[in-house]
Motif scaffolding. Structure first.
Motif, PDB file in Angstrom:
ATOM      1  N   TRP A  31      -3.338  37.976  -9.310  1.00 50.01           N
ATOM      2  CA  TRP A  31      -3.994  36.870  -9.989  1.00 50.01           C
ATOM      3  C   TRP A  31      -4.910  36.116  -9.018  1.00 50.01           C
TER       4      TRP A  31
ATOM      5  N   THR B 222       1.454  37.491  -8.342  1.00 47.52           N
ATOM      6  CA  THR B 222       0.755  36.279  -7.911  1.00 47.52           C
ATOM      7  C   THR B 222      -0.498  36.639  -7.130  1.00 47.52           C
TER       8      THR B 222
ATOM      9  N   SER C 120       4.969  30.883  -8.351  1.00 46.36           N
ATOM     10  CA  SER C 120       5.531  31.712  -9.423  1.00 46.36           C
ATOM     11  C   SER C 120       7.029  31.896  -9.190  1.00 46.36           C
TER      12      SER C 120
ATOM     13  N   SER D 135       9.993  36.382  -8.372  1.00 49.62           N
ATOM     14  CA  SER D 135       8.758  35.858  -8.948  1.00 49.62           C
ATOM     15  C   SER D 135       8.813  35.965 -10.461  1.00 49.62           C
ATOM     16  N   SER D 136       8.343  34.901 -11.135  1.00 48.94           N
ATOM     17  CA  SER D 136       8.298  34.913 -12.597  1.00 48.94           C
ATOM     18  C   SER D 136       7.047  35.618 -13.104  1.00 48.94           C
ATOM     19  N   GLY D 137       6.017  35.694 -12.240  1.00 54.39           N
ATOM     20  CA  GLY D 137       4.745  36.277 -12.644  1.00 54.39           C
ATOM     21  C   GLY D 137       3.826  35.287 -13.326  1.00 54.39           C
ATOM     22  N   VAL D 138       4.332  34.120 -13.693  1.00 55.22           N
ATOM     23  CA  VAL D 138       3.515  33.067 -14.289  1.00 55.22           C
ATOM     24  C   VAL D 138       3.011  32.185 -13.154  1.00 55.22           C
ATOM     25  N   VAL D 139       1.693  32.179 -12.924  1.00 55.73           N
ATOM     26  CA  VAL D 139       1.125  31.490 -11.773  1.00 55.73           C
ATOM     27  C   VAL D 139       0.640  30.101 -12.172  1.00 55.73           C
ATOM     28  N   ARG D 140       1.005  29.134 -11.364  1.00 51.54           N
ATOM     29  CA  ARG D 140       0.536  27.756 -11.540  1.00 51.54           C
ATOM     30  C   ARG D 140      -0.205  27.354 -10.275  1.00 51.54           C
TER      31      ARG D 140
END
Length: 183
Positions: free
Chosen positions: A114, A111, A73, A80-85
């Motif tokens: 999630w 992260t 993220s 951290s962007s908070g968008v988890v990949r």
């Protein structure tokens, strides 16, 4: 590599190698008490947790299984962007397992929140977290963490697995990265 080797890139040393070694031992004693008679699955979060996971596993005086998951993220940012990949998923089946997530650092908690939900949904008997570092002032979500090494200020840190643009991971201690490096 020593922190002194990159002195010009750091504002200051935050945690010495000796302090890390002592804290890992302390965390392991607590984990051993809590998992006595069980064989937990340690799930290291790549890439940052490599050093923590290796030292934790070697210090533990109980049998453990190990697996790795890579999630991102951050990219090349310092926040951290908070968008988890998911970059690499687990090879292990979690059904009925006691899982201990091993993290290098908890920043916003997004992260990790999630990841906890993801691993719990796979049927694990229990999912707990061990993190070497936590930034309480950066938290955006409250995440339960059973084992915490150090609470640190909300500054960008590198070393002992933590990086900036893939640099500094192999430092033996942890330092605060100087803003001129990432500005």
């Amino acid at each position: 590599m020593e922190l002194a080797d990159v002195r010009d890139d750091l504002d200051r040393e935050l945690i010495s190698e000796r302090e890390i070694v002592d804290k890992i031992a302390e965390l392991c004693r607590a984990i051993e008490r809590d998992y006595e008679g069980r064989r937990p699955l340690l799930v290291g979060v790549l890439k940052g947790a490599v050093m923590v996971m290796a030292d934790l596993a070697r210090e533990l005086k109980l049998h453990v299984d190990m697996d790795w998951m890579a999630v991102s993220s951050y990219g090349k940012s310092t926040q951290s962007s908070g968008v988890v990949r998911i970059l690499k998923d687990l090879d292990s089946d979690l059904a009925g397992r006691d899982v201990l997530i091993v993290e290098d650092i908890i920043d916003s908690g997004l992260t990790l929140s999630w990841l906890l939900g993801n691993l719990q949904s796979r049927g694990a008997a229990s999912v707990k977290v061990c993190a070497l570092l936590r930034k309480p002032d950066a938290a955006k979500v409250d995440v339960p963490v059973e084992y915490v090494g150090f609470d640190i200020p909300n500054e960008f840190v590198v070393g002992y697995g933590l990086d900036y643009a893939e640099r500094y991971r192999n430092l033996r201690g942890i330092g605060v990265l100087a803003p001129h490096v990432y500005s």
